[in-house]
Design a protein around this motif. Structure first.
Motif, PDB file in Angstrom:
ATOM      1  N   THR A   1       0.815  -1.212   0.000  1.00 38.01           N
ATOM      2  CA  THR A   1       0.000   0.000   0.000  1.00 38.01           C
ATOM      3  C   THR A   1       0.854   1.269   0.000  1.00 38.01           C
ATOM      4  O   THR A   1       0.365   2.352  -0.292  1.00 38.01           O
ATOM      5  CB  THR A   1      -0.935   0.016   1.222  1.00 38.01           C
ATOM      6  N   GLN A   2       2.141   1.143   0.356  1.00 39.92           N
ATOM      7  CA  GLN A   2       3.053   2.290   0.366  1.00 39.92           C
ATOM      8  C   GLN A   2       4.083   2.216  -0.756  1.00 39.92           C
ATOM      9  O   GLN A   2       4.802   3.188  -1.005  1.00 39.92           O
ATOM     10  CB  GLN A   2       3.806   2.348   1.703  1.00 39.92           C
TER      11      GLN A   2
ATOM     12  N   THR B   1       1.363  -3.855  11.525  1.00 38.38           N
ATOM     13  CA  THR B   1       0.316  -3.901  10.512  1.00 38.38           C
ATOM     14  C   THR B   1       0.180  -5.311   9.942  1.00 38.38           C
ATOM     15  O   THR B   1       1.092  -6.123  10.045  1.00 38.38           O
ATOM     16  CB  THR B   1       0.616  -2.944   9.341  1.00 38.38           C
TER      17      THR B   1
ATOM     18  N   ASP C   1      -0.582  -6.797   6.202  1.00 41.29           N
ATOM     19  CA  ASP C   1      -0.710  -6.418   4.801  1.00 41.29           C
ATOM     20  C   ASP C   1      -1.232  -7.599   3.999  1.00 41.29           C
ATOM     21  O   ASP C   1      -0.661  -8.684   4.045  1.00 41.29           O
ATOM     22  CB  ASP C   1       0.637  -5.949   4.258  1.00 41.29           C
TER      23      ASP C   1
ATOM     24  N   SER D   1      -2.342  -9.058   0.222  1.00 40.04           N
ATOM     25  CA  SER D   1      -2.088  -8.839  -1.204  1.00 40.04           C
ATOM     26  C   SER D   1      -2.674  -9.993  -2.013  1.00 40.04           C
ATOM     27  O   SER D   1      -2.550 -11.139  -1.620  1.00 40.04           O
ATOM     28  CB  SER D   1      -0.584  -8.768  -1.489  1.00 40.04           C
TER      29      SER D   1
ATOM     30  N   LYS E   1      -4.026  -6.432  -6.093  1.00 44.06           N
ATOM     31  CA  LYS E   1      -4.796  -5.687  -5.099  1.00 44.06           C
ATOM     32  C   LYS E   1      -4.067  -5.770  -3.770  1.00 44.06           C
ATOM     33  O   LYS E   1      -3.380  -6.753  -3.492  1.00 44.06           O
ATOM     34  CB  LYS E   1      -6.197  -6.316  -4.978  1.00 44.06           C
ATOM     35  N   SER E   2      -4.201  -4.739  -2.934  1.00 41.35           N
ATOM     36  CA  SER E   2      -3.555  -4.786  -1.609  1.00 41.35           C
ATOM     37  C   SER E   2      -4.324  -3.947  -0.600  1.00 41.35           C
ATOM     38  O   SER E   2      -5.002  -2.979  -0.956  1.00 41.35           O
ATOM     39  CB  SER E   2      -2.105  -4.302  -1.702  1.00 41.35           C
ATOM     40  N   THR E   3      -4.224  -4.360   0.647  1.00 40.49           N
ATOM     41  CA  THR E   3      -4.875  -3.670   1.765  1.00 40.49           C
ATOM     42  C   THR E   3      -3.949  -3.740   2.971  1.00 40.49           C
ATOM     43  O   THR E   3      -3.250  -4.728   3.168  1.00 40.49           O
ATOM     44  CB  THR E   3      -6.212  -4.346   2.139  1.00 40.49           C
ATOM     45  N   SER E   4      -3.953  -2.692   3.781  1.00 42.32           N
ATOM     46  CA  SER E   4      -3.184  -2.703   5.028  1.00 42.32           C
ATOM     47  C   SER E   4      -4.127  -2.464   6.201  1.00 42.32           C
ATOM     48  O   SER E   4      -4.955  -1.554   6.174  1.00 42.32           O
ATOM     49  CB  SER E   4      -2.095  -1.621   5.003  1.00 42.32           C
TER      50      SER E   4
END
Length: 289
Positions: free
Chosen positions: A89-90, A158, A160, A162, A171-174
């Motif tokens: 996400t970064q 966190t 993460d 993916s 796609k990705s989410t944290s």
């Protein structure tokens, strides 16, 4: 020498199986035998003090001392090529900034009394979820069987998530929950029952591994460990709502995967990567070739 370095919010791990707590103190604790790094005229005692948690890991004031300590502990070479990581996400937004911060930089340090010159001849930034999967790709082939892969990387601060096809993230989410939150949930549960003691979050893994003793008797702390299931629920809800966990392969990575593997398996057909603590660092090294 090529070296993968994973600087997390809880641990620092390298591709050479080096691991230490991701904190630094400028004052040595009594009886400590920790490593000492002198950088820019200041003494840094590695693995002591308070954890420093930032959304962008390289914003930590101790990021460079931790990185230099990781290099010094992992090799004796003056010139190194390093691979480091960022959450997906970064990654796109911040990889150039981190690369410029490290690439072609030279540092003069003293490590455990020995003067050293460390030159980072090349620094490459990789996405963490993909790296952890790549490091265990051979082991996972039989489980994955050509499917897309949902990687759940449970780090220090966190988690993460993916969705990966080949080596590309679709796609990705944290989620702002990780190993520290799991340990804290266990700590709170123990203090609620054993109300006359204060428990350090740093000791939780030791209690899990070796047992927890209270007034001379070993206690069953399974009730406290189950409290971490609340963290799983947050992760599971994100997976259930936004990721194809019923049709694709779900792979766990990161230091928190051991803690949540049992409850994950009870809900999702999933598997953990080899050397979960070192998976990202080893993946960075593989991707550097």
């Amino acid at each position: 020498m090529k070296l993968g370095i994973d600087i997390g919010n809880y641990n620092v791990n390298t591709s050479e199986n080096i691991m230490f707590k991701a904190c630094i103190s400028n004052h040595k604790e009594f009886g400590s035998c920790c490593d000492k790094l002198v950088y820019e005229g200041k003494a840094h005692y590695i693995g002591e003090g308070k954890l420093e948690i930032d959304y962008r890991k390289f914003d930590k004031s101790n990021y460079l001392p931790l990185l230099l300590a990781a290099i010094c502990k992992s090799c004796t070479h003056e010139e190194v090529e390093i691979g480091v990581g960022l959450p997906l996400t970064q990654y796109k937004e911040n990889r150039n900034e981190l690369t410029n911060m490290l690439n072609s930089k030279e540092f003069k340090v003293e490590f455990n009394g020995v003067s050293r010159r460390v030159k980072i001849v090349k620094a490459t930034v990789f996405p963490e979820g993909i790296a952890s999967y790549v490091s265990s790709n051979e082991k996972l082939k039989g489980f994955v069987q050509g499917r897309d892969v949902v990687v759940v990387d449970i780090g220090g601060g966190t988690t993460d998530i993916s969705l990966i096809r080949g080596r590309k993230a679709l796609k990705s989410t944290s989620i702002n929950k990780g190993t520290i939150d799991i340990y804290n949930a266990i700590k709170i549960a123990l203090e609620e029952k054993y109300f006359d003691i204060n428990i350090s979050i740093d000791n939780i893994q030791m209690y899990i591994d070796r047992g927890f003793w209270y007034k001379g008797e070993k206690q069953d702390i399974s009730f406290a460990i189950k409290r971490s299931n609340d963290i799983f629920k947050e992760i599971y809800n994100e997976l259930k709502l936004n990721y194809p966990i019923n049709t694709e392969a779900v792979v766990l990575a990161g230091g928190g995967s051991d803690l949540l593997l049992k409850v994950f398996k009870s809900k999702i057909n999933s598997i953990a990567v080899d050397d979960d603590l070192y998976a990202n660092a080893k993946g960075f090294k593989i991707l550097m070739k």
